[in-house]
Design an enzyme around this catalytic site. Structure first.
Site, PDB file in Angstrom:
ATOM      1  N   LYS A   1      -4.753  -9.486  -6.902  1.00 50.09           N
ATOM      2  CA  LYS A   1      -6.075  -9.737  -6.308  1.00 50.09           C
ATOM      3  C   LYS A   1      -7.077  -8.654  -6.732  1.00 50.09           C
ATOM      4  O   LYS A   1      -6.685  -7.514  -6.978  1.00 50.09           O
ATOM      5  CB  LYS A   1      -5.963  -9.861  -4.780  1.00 50.09           C
ATOM      6  CG  LYS A   1      -5.982  -8.584  -4.041  1.00 50.09           C
ATOM      7  CD  LYS A   1      -6.171  -8.749  -2.545  1.00 50.09           C
ATOM      8  CE  LYS A   1      -6.133  -7.339  -1.981  1.00 50.09           C
ATOM      9  NZ  LYS A   1      -6.192  -7.181  -0.586  1.00 50.09           N
TER      10      LYS A   1
ATOM     11  N   LYS B   1       0.821  -1.218   0.000  1.00 47.32           N
ATOM     12  CA  LYS B   1       0.000   0.000   0.000  1.00 47.32           C
ATOM     13  C   LYS B   1       0.847   1.256   0.000  1.00 47.32           C
ATOM     14  O   LYS B   1       0.469   2.264  -0.586  1.00 47.32           O
ATOM     15  CB  LYS B   1      -0.938   0.014   1.214  1.00 47.32           C
ATOM     16  CG  LYS B   1      -2.118  -0.912   1.057  1.00 47.32           C
ATOM     17  CD  LYS B   1      -3.262  -0.474   1.956  1.00 47.32           C
ATOM     18  CE  LYS B   1      -4.476  -1.356   1.747  1.00 47.32           C
ATOM     19  NZ  LYS B   1      -5.531  -1.124   2.736  1.00 47.32           N
TER      20      LYS B   1
ATOM     21  N   LYS C   1     -10.975  -3.173  -4.260  1.00 46.73           N
ATOM     22  CA  LYS C   1     -11.783  -1.946  -4.355  1.00 46.73           C
ATOM     23  C   LYS C   1     -10.931  -0.782  -4.829  1.00 46.73           C
ATOM     24  O   LYS C   1     -11.428   0.172  -5.399  1.00 46.73           O
ATOM     25  CB  LYS C   1     -12.299  -1.512  -2.975  1.00 46.73           C
ATOM     26  CG  LYS C   1     -13.154  -2.460  -2.203  1.00 46.73           C
ATOM     27  CD  LYS C   1     -13.588  -1.781  -0.887  1.00 46.73           C
ATOM     28  CE  LYS C   1     -13.830  -2.739   0.248  1.00 46.73           C
ATOM     29  NZ  LYS C   1     -12.701  -2.975   1.142  1.00 46.73           N
TER      30      LYS C   1
HETATM   31  P1  TYM Z   1     -10.905  -5.363   3.241  1.00 43.52           P
HETATM   32  O1  TYM Z   1     -11.888  -4.248   3.446  1.00 43.52           O
HETATM   33  O2  TYM Z   1      -9.776  -5.122   2.310  1.00 43.52           O
HETATM   34  O3  TYM Z   1     -11.651  -6.660   2.735  1.00 43.52           O
HETATM   35  C1  TYM Z   1     -12.745  -7.213   3.455  1.00 43.52           C
HETATM   36  C2  TYM Z   1     -12.701  -8.725   3.351  1.00 43.52           C
HETATM   37  O4  TYM Z   1     -12.709  -9.126   1.993  1.00 43.52           O
HETATM   38  C3  TYM Z   1     -11.631 -10.031   1.744  1.00 43.52           C
HETATM   39  N1  TYM Z   1     -11.148  -9.809   0.373  1.00 43.52           N
HETATM   40  C4  TYM Z   1     -11.020 -10.771  -0.543  1.00 43.52           C
HETATM   41  N2  TYM Z   1     -11.257 -12.090  -0.495  1.00 43.52           N
HETATM   42  C5  TYM Z   1     -11.027 -12.803  -1.627  1.00 43.52           C
HETATM   43  N3  TYM Z   1     -10.554 -12.255  -2.789  1.00 43.52           N
HETATM   44  C6  TYM Z   1     -10.307 -10.935  -2.865  1.00 43.52           C
HETATM   45  N4  TYM Z   1      -9.856 -10.402  -4.000  1.00 43.52           N
HETATM   46  C7  TYM Z   1     -10.527 -10.126  -1.706  1.00 43.52           C
HETATM   47  N5  TYM Z   1     -10.378  -8.805  -1.438  1.00 43.52           N
HETATM   48  C8  TYM Z   1     -10.764  -8.638  -0.158  1.00 43.52           C
HETATM   49  C9  TYM Z   1     -10.576  -9.659   2.764  1.00 43.52           C
HETATM   50  O5  TYM Z   1      -9.691 -10.741   3.004  1.00 43.52           O
HETATM   51  C10 TYM Z   1     -11.425  -9.319   3.970  1.00 43.52           C
HETATM   52  O6  TYM Z   1     -11.748 -10.489   4.688  1.00 43.52           O
HETATM   53  N6  TYM Z   1      -7.978  -5.287   7.247  1.00 43.52           N
HETATM   54  C11 TYM Z   1      -9.250  -5.745   6.760  1.00 43.52           C
HETATM   55  C12 TYM Z   1     -10.429  -5.259   7.571  1.00 43.52           C
HETATM   56  C13 TYM Z   1     -10.345  -5.525   9.037  1.00 43.52           C
HETATM   57  C14 TYM Z   1     -10.503  -6.790   9.672  1.00 43.52           C
HETATM   58  C15 TYM Z   1     -10.331  -6.516  11.067  1.00 43.52           C
HETATM   59  C16 TYM Z   1     -10.738  -8.075   9.212  1.00 43.52           C
HETATM   60  C17 TYM Z   1     -10.122  -4.617   9.999  1.00 43.52           C
HETATM   61  N7  TYM Z   1     -10.130  -5.214  11.227  1.00 43.52           N
HETATM   62  C18 TYM Z   1     -10.421  -7.556  11.993  1.00 43.52           C
HETATM   63  C19 TYM Z   1     -10.815  -9.105  10.170  1.00 43.52           C
HETATM   64  C20 TYM Z   1     -10.650  -8.837  11.539  1.00 43.52           C
HETATM   65  C21 TYM Z   1      -9.419  -5.258   5.339  1.00 43.52           C
HETATM   66  O7  TYM Z   1      -8.832  -4.293   4.924  1.00 43.52           O
HETATM   67  O8  TYM Z   1     -10.356  -5.883   4.635  1.00 43.52           O
END
Ligand code: TYM
Length: 333
Positions: free
Chosen positions: A194, A111, A197
């Protein structure tokens, strides 16, 4: 019953990757576990967010989660910044986590890119806040996509170091729940990246709000190779785009890639892409319609989120109070 926690950033409309890799797996856990789900606005501001947009996208994400099947009565659904205990425990964890650990986080490197010096300090300590999100509820199961694995290992390291340093058995071990063929959905433009968003190209992803024509067009334009689909999964080697599209169809129709190949192996991508686009439209258009309906009543949405925050605080407050006591802070009242 275990306590489950997961979060998602309101930094854009959820993608098919978020849906298949995470959100869809959150839904059944509502009925078998105590499930806590959070829109992580504090994580979102680790990179610049326009304030009005952040407010809009936070509501939009909450609507998307409900439209995907989360029910604020069967789970605890709330916005991270509404529960102060997350920030409080995150500070304690900033003092537990080691710089060496954070330096190994690949997501920060991705990032921050070449411009690490200009990144926010928040982006660097992002995984500490994530550890606090989970540990502040003593949650033990965390359903996520594959890309969050390293962060969850760090959350366990932090919990263990806290326990060790203070001679307590306070934070439990966290088990990541990373499920199925869609744990890593890849970009439609590049099968080695991957789906995200934040990818500058909207053609790289399916957004849950895309209409039928947009979905069909994106799938038709999705990168492929000139060979027909393989008959077996062994034929996916060096064909990341083929693997990804077959994986998506398998996930969306609730089957396995080998079954998709049994039906479509040997076909060119043209016919296969029509089947895939139709399956996506059939699955996603009711979700988009429900999202639109929910967003027509933002007051009801906000009220549901406030109730969620109250319920979350009730669990988190005593845990953070105990953590304060363990580290030696004087009682505040
Ligand atoms: P974020 O907002 O990037 O994504 C949310 C969830 O979607 C999953 N994900 C994917 N899974 C499969 N293929 C993809 N291309 C893909 N893109 C995203 C992510 O693995 C995630 O599960 N840091 C986290 C948010 C967070 C969190 C937490 C998660 C904050 N605190 C505590 C679990 C526990 C994040 O940025 O997710």
């Amino acid at each position: 019953m275990s306590r489950v926690f997961s979060g998602i950033q309101p930094s854009g409309v959820p993608t098919l990757g978020n849906y298949l890799g995470a959100i869809r797996n959150w839904v059944p856990l509502q009925d078998t576990q105590e499930a806590i789900y959070c829109v992580v606005d504090m994580h979102a501001i680790t990179v610049w967010q326009d304030p009005a947009e952040l407010r809009r996208q936070t509501r939009e994400m909450a609507a998307a989660l409900i439209a995907c099947g989360l029910d604020p009565k069967r789970c605890i659904l709330f916005v991270q910044s509404h529960v102060r205990a997350h920030a409080e425990l995150a500070w304690i964890f900033n003092c537990v986590a080691r710089l060496g650990w954070l330096n190994r986080m690949t997501q920060f490197k991705d990032k921050a890119g070449k411009n690490q010096e200009a990144s926010s300090a928040g982006l660097y300590v992002y995984p500490n806040l994530m550890a606090a999100d989970i540990h502040v509820y003593h949650a033990t199961k965390v359903p996520v996509g594959d890309d969050q694995k390293q962060h969850l290992e760090l959350a366990n390291d932090i919990g263990q170091k806290f326990n060790h340093d203070y001679g307590v058995d306070f934070f439990p071990t966290i088990e990541p729940l990373i499920q199925g063929v869609a744990a890593r959905v890849m970009s439609l433009r590049d099968g080695t990246k991957k789906m995200s968003k934040s990818d500058p190209s909207d053609q790289s992803r399916i957004n849950l709000t895309d209409d039928a024509d947009t979905i069909a067009l994106k799938i038709r334009r999705a990168k492929t190779d000139p060979e027909p689909l393989p008959e077996h999964q062994s034929g996916f080697e060096n064909r990341p785009e083929a693997r990804n599209l077959v994986g998506i169809l398998a996930a969306i129709t609730g089957t396995l890639p080998e079954n998709v190949l049994r039906e479509h192996g040997g076909q060119g991508f043209g016919a296969f892409k029509n089947t895939l686009a139709d399956a996506l439209v059939a699955h996603l258009s009711p979700i988009a319609a429900e999202m639109t309906r929910l967003l027509e009543d933002p007051a009801a949405l906000d009220a549901a989120l406030r109730i969620g925050a109250d319920r979350a605080s009730e669990i988190a407050e005593p845990i953070v109070a105990k953590a304060r006591d363990i580290v030696g802070f004087l009682p505040s009242r």
